[in-house]
Design a protein around this motif. Structure first.
Motif, PDB file in Angstrom:
ATOM      1  N   ALA A 134      30.776  -1.090   2.313  1.00 58.53           N
ATOM      2  CA  ALA A 134      30.818   0.376   2.256  1.00 58.53           C
ATOM      3  C   ALA A 134      29.404   0.885   1.981  1.00 58.53           C
ATOM      4  O   ALA A 134      28.890   0.760   0.873  1.00 58.53           O
ATOM      5  CB  ALA A 134      31.782   0.830   1.162  1.00 58.53           C
ATOM      6  N   TYR A 135      28.757   1.447   3.007  1.00 57.27           N
ATOM      7  CA  TYR A 135      27.396   1.935   2.857  1.00 57.27           C
ATOM      8  C   TYR A 135      27.374   3.289   2.149  1.00 57.27           C
ATOM      9  O   TYR A 135      28.339   4.069   2.207  1.00 57.27           O
ATOM     10  CB  TYR A 135      26.739   2.113   4.226  1.00 57.27           C
ATOM     11  CG  TYR A 135      26.451   0.835   4.979  1.00 57.27           C
ATOM     12  CD1 TYR A 135      25.853  -0.256   4.359  1.00 57.27           C
ATOM     13  CD2 TYR A 135      26.765   0.731   6.336  1.00 57.27           C
ATOM     14  CE1 TYR A 135      25.573  -1.417   5.065  1.00 57.27           C
ATOM     15  CE2 TYR A 135      26.482  -0.420   7.052  1.00 57.27           C
ATOM     16  CZ  TYR A 135      25.894  -1.493   6.409  1.00 57.27           C
ATOM     17  OH  TYR A 135      25.621  -2.636   7.108  1.00 57.27           O
ATOM     18  N   ASP A 136      26.262   3.577   1.520  1.00 56.79           N
ATOM     19  CA  ASP A 136      25.984   4.922   1.016  1.00 56.79           C
ATOM     20  C   ASP A 136      26.104   5.886   2.199  1.00 56.79           C
ATOM     21  O   ASP A 136      25.514   5.653   3.253  1.00 56.79           O
ATOM     22  CB  ASP A 136      24.562   4.950   0.440  1.00 56.79           C
ATOM     23  CG  ASP A 136      24.180   6.302  -0.163  1.00 56.79           C
ATOM     24  OD1 ASP A 136      24.648   7.347   0.336  1.00 56.79           O
ATOM     25  OD2 ASP A 136      23.374   6.310  -1.110  1.00 56.79           O
ATOM     26  N   PRO A 137      26.874   6.965   2.077  1.00 52.57           N
ATOM     27  CA  PRO A 137      27.046   7.904   3.201  1.00 52.57           C
ATOM     28  C   PRO A 137      25.727   8.416   3.774  1.00 52.57           C
ATOM     29  O   PRO A 137      25.665   8.774   4.957  1.00 52.57           O
ATOM     30  CB  PRO A 137      27.864   9.043   2.583  1.00 52.57           C
ATOM     31  CG  PRO A 137      28.589   8.415   1.444  1.00 52.57           C
ATOM     32  CD  PRO A 137      27.659   7.364   0.901  1.00 52.57           C
ATOM     33  N   ARG A 138      24.681   8.443   2.973  1.00 44.95           N
ATOM     34  CA  ARG A 138      23.391   8.910   3.471  1.00 44.95           C
ATOM     35  C   ARG A 138      22.735   7.900   4.401  1.00 44.95           C
ATOM     36  O   ARG A 138      21.782   8.245   5.119  1.00 44.95           O
ATOM     37  CB  ARG A 138      22.450   9.203   2.290  1.00 44.95           C
ATOM     38  CG  ARG A 138      22.876  10.367   1.419  1.00 44.95           C
ATOM     39  CD  ARG A 138      22.038  10.430   0.155  1.00 44.95           C
ATOM     40  NE  ARG A 138      22.241   9.251  -0.685  1.00 44.95           N
ATOM     41  CZ  ARG A 138      21.634   9.063  -1.855  1.00 44.95           C
ATOM     42  NH1 ARG A 138      20.776   9.954  -2.318  1.00 44.95           N
ATOM     43  NH2 ARG A 138      21.866   7.959  -2.557  1.00 44.95           N
ATOM     44  N   THR A 140      24.523   5.875   6.650  1.00 44.97           N
ATOM     45  CA  THR A 140      25.364   5.489   7.775  1.00 44.97           C
ATOM     46  C   THR A 140      25.795   6.727   8.544  1.00 44.97           C
ATOM     47  O   THR A 140      25.342   7.843   8.264  1.00 44.97           O
ATOM     48  CB  THR A 140      26.579   4.684   7.287  1.00 44.97           C
ATOM     49  OG1 THR A 140      27.262   4.124   8.413  1.00 44.97           O
ATOM     50  CG2 THR A 140      27.525   5.536   6.471  1.00 44.97           C
ATOM     51  N   ASP A 141      26.635   6.532   9.560  1.00 44.37           N
ATOM     52  CA  ASP A 141      27.162   7.660  10.328  1.00 44.37           C
ATOM     53  C   ASP A 141      28.676   7.538  10.395  1.00 44.37           C
ATOM     54  O   ASP A 141      29.259   6.539   9.975  1.00 44.37           O
ATOM     55  CB  ASP A 141      26.548   7.704  11.734  1.00 44.37           C
ATOM     56  CG  ASP A 141      26.890   6.479  12.574  1.00 44.37           C
ATOM     57  OD1 ASP A 141      28.074   6.310  12.920  1.00 44.37           O
ATOM     58  OD2 ASP A 141      25.973   5.704  12.916  1.00 44.37           O
ATOM     59  N   THR A 142      29.307   8.560  10.929  1.00 45.87           N
ATOM     60  CA  THR A 142      30.769   8.611  10.925  1.00 45.87           C
ATOM     61  C   THR A 142      31.362   8.463  12.324  1.00 45.87           C
ATOM     62  O   THR A 142      32.539   8.753  12.529  1.00 45.87           O
ATOM     63  CB  THR A 142      31.246   9.939  10.310  1.00 45.87           C
ATOM     64  OG1 THR A 142      30.672  11.033  11.046  1.00 45.87           O
ATOM     65  CG2 THR A 142      30.824  10.049   8.855  1.00 45.87           C
ATOM     66  N   HIS A 173      20.802   7.488   7.635  1.00 51.92           N
ATOM     67  CA  HIS A 173      21.925   7.449   8.581  1.00 51.92           C
ATOM     68  C   HIS A 173      21.779   6.394   9.672  1.00 51.92           C
ATOM     69  O   HIS A 173      22.393   6.529  10.735  1.00 51.92           O
ATOM     70  CB  HIS A 173      22.145   8.826   9.219  1.00 51.92           C
ATOM     71  CG  HIS A 173      22.453   9.907   8.229  1.00 51.92           C
ATOM     72  ND1 HIS A 173      23.627   9.938   7.511  1.00 51.92           N
ATOM     73  CD2 HIS A 173      21.712  10.969   7.811  1.00 51.92           C
ATOM     74  CE1 HIS A 173      23.612  10.986   6.702  1.00 51.92           C
ATOM     75  NE2 HIS A 173      22.456  11.620   6.852  1.00 51.92           N
ATOM     76  N   LYS A 176      24.309   1.720  10.298  1.00 54.97           N
ATOM     77  CA  LYS A 176      25.321   1.344  11.290  1.00 54.97           C
ATOM     78  C   LYS A 176      24.664   1.085  12.650  1.00 54.97           C
ATOM     79  O   LYS A 176      25.058   0.169  13.377  1.00 54.97           O
ATOM     80  CB  LYS A 176      26.363   2.454  11.392  1.00 54.97           C
ATOM     81  CG  LYS A 176      27.676   2.055  12.028  1.00 54.97           C
ATOM     82  CD  LYS A 176      28.658   3.197  11.822  1.00 54.97           C
ATOM     83  CE  LYS A 176      29.941   2.998  12.596  1.00 54.97           C
ATOM     84  NZ  LYS A 176      30.833   4.176  12.431  1.00 54.97           N
ATOM     85  N   ASN A 453      19.157  13.360  10.379  1.00 54.64           N
ATOM     86  CA  ASN A 453      20.172  12.575  11.080  1.00 54.64           C
ATOM     87  C   ASN A 453      19.848  12.601  12.569  1.00 54.64           C
ATOM     88  O   ASN A 453      19.996  13.624  13.226  1.00 54.64           O
ATOM     89  CB  ASN A 453      21.564  13.163  10.825  1.00 54.64           C
ATOM     90  CG  ASN A 453      22.673  12.277  11.371  1.00 54.64           C
ATOM     91  OD1 ASN A 453      22.466  11.485  12.290  1.00 54.64           O
ATOM     92  ND2 ASN A 453      23.868  12.412  10.808  1.00 54.64           N
TER      93      ASN A 453
END
Length: 662
Positions: A134-138, A140-142, A173, A176, A453
């Motif tokens: 689980a990466y830090d949301p900052r 990775t991307d969605t 970001h 991924k 991003n």
């Protein structure tokens, strides 16, 4: 060639039919005869009636005949490579050049394009990506799998065995995307701030690149009481020992951060040096000295400049770093203006002899910059010419990995709408496929998203600006120039409907509180970001964003370029690079690009015509080919044989052709 069923299976089938159906013997024999005849016709089809075709003129050379057998005399690995490709892409053909033939014409249907490889297995032992943490949301991307702009549609996992490809894309970001790149041709990754615990799922054999500036030489000179630009004084110091004492290049093998213990090190140093003419204008230059004294001073000055690089590499090596390269120094520097006359001669090149060869002797890898500056059709030829000249300077004695940026540099100051725009996908695909036809060891792809991003377009940027009167830091909104990714229609303020096309450039005027964006179309042939016409358009912000190109989009095309080279990598690595038409000539005349590699009697060609992408023509041409018709590249006196000619088509697709001499 159809494969006959094994005799055992056929006999078993026949026995079952005789037992179960009770056919008379005569019917069984008839069945066998008919089946044998069908097999014979499949193996040896009756020639089609060619009476309706145009008869061949006397003396006319026949077109190359496609053959699916692999050329004789190739190394076993090359044989396996071609067999692997022909099995998976049966439509790909190895064309045949008859012995003694004077003219050979290849057709578009003889080529391999990226569309032929979609959905096909490219690697017999593909890289495997495990489940990511689980990466830090900052970081990775969605995007769901298969929907991110950096993903190449239908391209299966692969890596190279004979080339090294570095994915050097830092900022927020991007974790991924790094993971994806590690399974699509890239074996070396810049980790940014990735921790070791976030790397275990990457494919086996992944290496980590540490990239940083480390030293600001202007500040370093101040700290050591050396006047700016006085490289001559550096020779009186042991700069390597000073770097080690300052722990500038300390490597930490047990650090949780991968960038502090990388497998490779790239040192970014971009400090300038005075030319001999400028050096002689300085007040500290010994103008009144003898010719011998002036020569000694100049030698010392350039030796000191070389030491800025040598001391850094030596200090890093002393700290345990391996596979060290430098970004910012190149055996042959970037040249756009006058490129067609540029000469790369290590025997006469001043910079090479004054300091370049010393630097080259110390580094392990060469990273020559091949940034593209402008939105023009010359970009691919420019990168090829740059690579050719750097290989000429070094003699390819060490790995050369050109350093690409997937955005346009800009090429100067002031407002330039193309600055920071993504490369055209067609260019990105072509230049990265063609580099494998130059003799390079691989390449480095750089980009930096900062805290932004790159996978989602933006209409504006909020900058922090210091108020000169109050000293307070304030936010100032900057509206951007953007590029269309998907065609869309919009009605102007005057009521005129306009169809915007891919690669149109737009300038954002404003975005109001209700989320409506105002914009105009940019005249791409004018300087700055001048308005094309008088119309202003408005569209909901989210609707407009959905039709724009994100900065990471060219990554997908770059991966496609790598995928095109993958099926031929042994041949490309071990074959002989042939330059039939110089890249400098292609650059000067805006010609379609062509490269060739020869191994034994096999010739691999790659072609690309950028002109359809940019709506331009090669210099000297007055009209474009008919719709759907390619340009023809003529290679006269082919492969050194006087009078022998090979003609190859080129269009906006990157195409690879194979031709065997018989």
């Amino acid at each position: 060639m159809p494969v006959k069923a094994p005799k055992k299976d056929f006999a078993d089938t026949r026995a079952r039919k005789q037992k179960n159906s009770g056919f008379p013997v005569i019917k069984t024999l008839t069945f066998i005869v008919l089946l044998s005849l069908a097999a014979f016709l499949l193996l040896y089809p009756i020639p089609r009636d060619k009476s309706q075709k145009r008869p061949q003129a006397a003396g006319e050379n026949p077109k190359p005949q496609p053959v699916h057998n692999i050329p004789d005399g190739l190394p076993p690995e090359a044989n396996r490579e071609l067999a692997w490709l022909l099995e998976r892409v049966p439509s790909f053909r190895i064309a045949k050049m008859e012995h003694g033939g004077r003219t050979t014409e290849l057709a578009l249907s003889d080529s391999l394009t990226i569309d032929d490889l979609r959905g096909k297995t490219l690697d017999p032992a593909p890289p495997v990506l495990g489940e990511a943490p689980a990466y830090d949301p900052r970081q990775t991307d969605t995007f769901a799998p298969g929907t991110a702009p950096y993903e190449a549609t239908g391209i299966e996992p692969f890596r190279f065995r004979y080339f090294n490809c570095e994915f050097n894309y830092g900022g927020w970001h991007n974790f991924k995307m790094m993971d994806y790149a590690s399974t699509r041709g890239f074996n070396i990754i810049f980790p940014y701030i990735r921790k070791a615990e976030e790397s275990a799922h990457l494919p086996q054999g992944t290496k980590w690149l540490t990239w940083s500036g480390f030293i600001n030489w202007g500040e370093w000179f101040k700290r050591h009481n050396i006047p700016d630009n006085r490289y001559d004084l550096l020779t009186d110091l042991d700069a390597t020992a000073l770097h080690i004492a300052d722990k500038i290049f300390r490597r930490e093998p047990d650090s949780p951060l991968l960038k502090k213990r990388g497998d490779l090190l790239m040192i970014d140093m971009e400090h300038s040096v005075l030319s001999p003419e400028k050096l002689r204008e300085q007040e500290w230059y010994p103008r009144k000295g003898t010719e011998q004294e002036r020569k000694a001073f100049e030698d010392k000055y350039y030796a000191g400049y070389a030491l800025t690089y040598l001391s850094a590499v030596q200090a890093a090596r002393a700290e345990g770093w391996k596979d060290i390269s430098i970004y910012g120094w190149y055996p042959y520097g970037r040249t756009w203006g006058g490129l067609e006359q540029a000469q790369a001669d290590p025997g006469t090149d001043f910079a090479w002899n004054a300091f370049g060869e010393k630097i080259f002797s110390e580094v392990d890898i060469v990273n020559n910059s091949v940034y593209s500056f402008y939105w023009v059709a010359e970009n691919v030829a420019y990168t090829l010419a740059n690579i050719d000249m750097n290989l000429s300077m070094t003699g390819n004695r060490k790995p050369v990995r050109p350093y690409y940026w997937s955005l346009l540099h800009g090429g100067g100051g002031g407002v330039r709408w193309w600055r920071g725009q993504p490369l055209a996908n067609e260019d990105a695909r072509a230049m990265h496929a063609m580099l494998f036809f130059t003799g390079c060891d691989g390449f480095d792809l750089w980009n930096w998203s900062g805290t932004g991003n790159h996978h989602r377009p933006a209409l504006f940027r909020d900058n922090s600006v210091k108020n000169p009167e109050t000293g307070a830091v304030e936010k100032k909104r900057e509206y951007l120039d953007v590029m269309v990714g998907k065609p869309f229609a919009c009605v102007s303020d005057s009521g005129s409907k306009h169809e915007f096309q891919r690669y149109d450039a737009l300038h954002i005027i404003s975005v109001d509180d209700l989320g409506e964006a105002a914009f105009y179309q940019i005249d791409k042939n004018a300087p700055g970001n001048a308005k094309a016409g008088d119309e202003t358009y408005r569209l909901a912000e989210e609707e407009l964003l959905a039709n724009l190109r994100p900065a990471s989009e060219p990554v997908s095309a770059i991966i496609e370029g790598l995928a095109l080279a993958k099926p031929f990598e042994y041949i490309l690595r071990n074959g002989e690079t042939k330059v039939d038409i110089s890249a400098k000539k292609q650059f000067a005349n805006r010609l379609p690009a062509v490269r060739r590699v020869k191994l034994g009697q096999l010739h691999l060609f790659i072609t690309y015509d950028p002109n359809p992408v940019y709506g331009t023509l090669p210099k000297g041409e007055t009209e474009a080919p008919q719709q759907g018709k390619p340009r023809r590249i003529v290679l006269a006196d082919f492969d050194g044989v006087e009078g022998r000619k090979v003609t190859i088509p080129a269009d906006a697709q990157t195409r690879i052709f194979a031709l065997v001499e018989r």
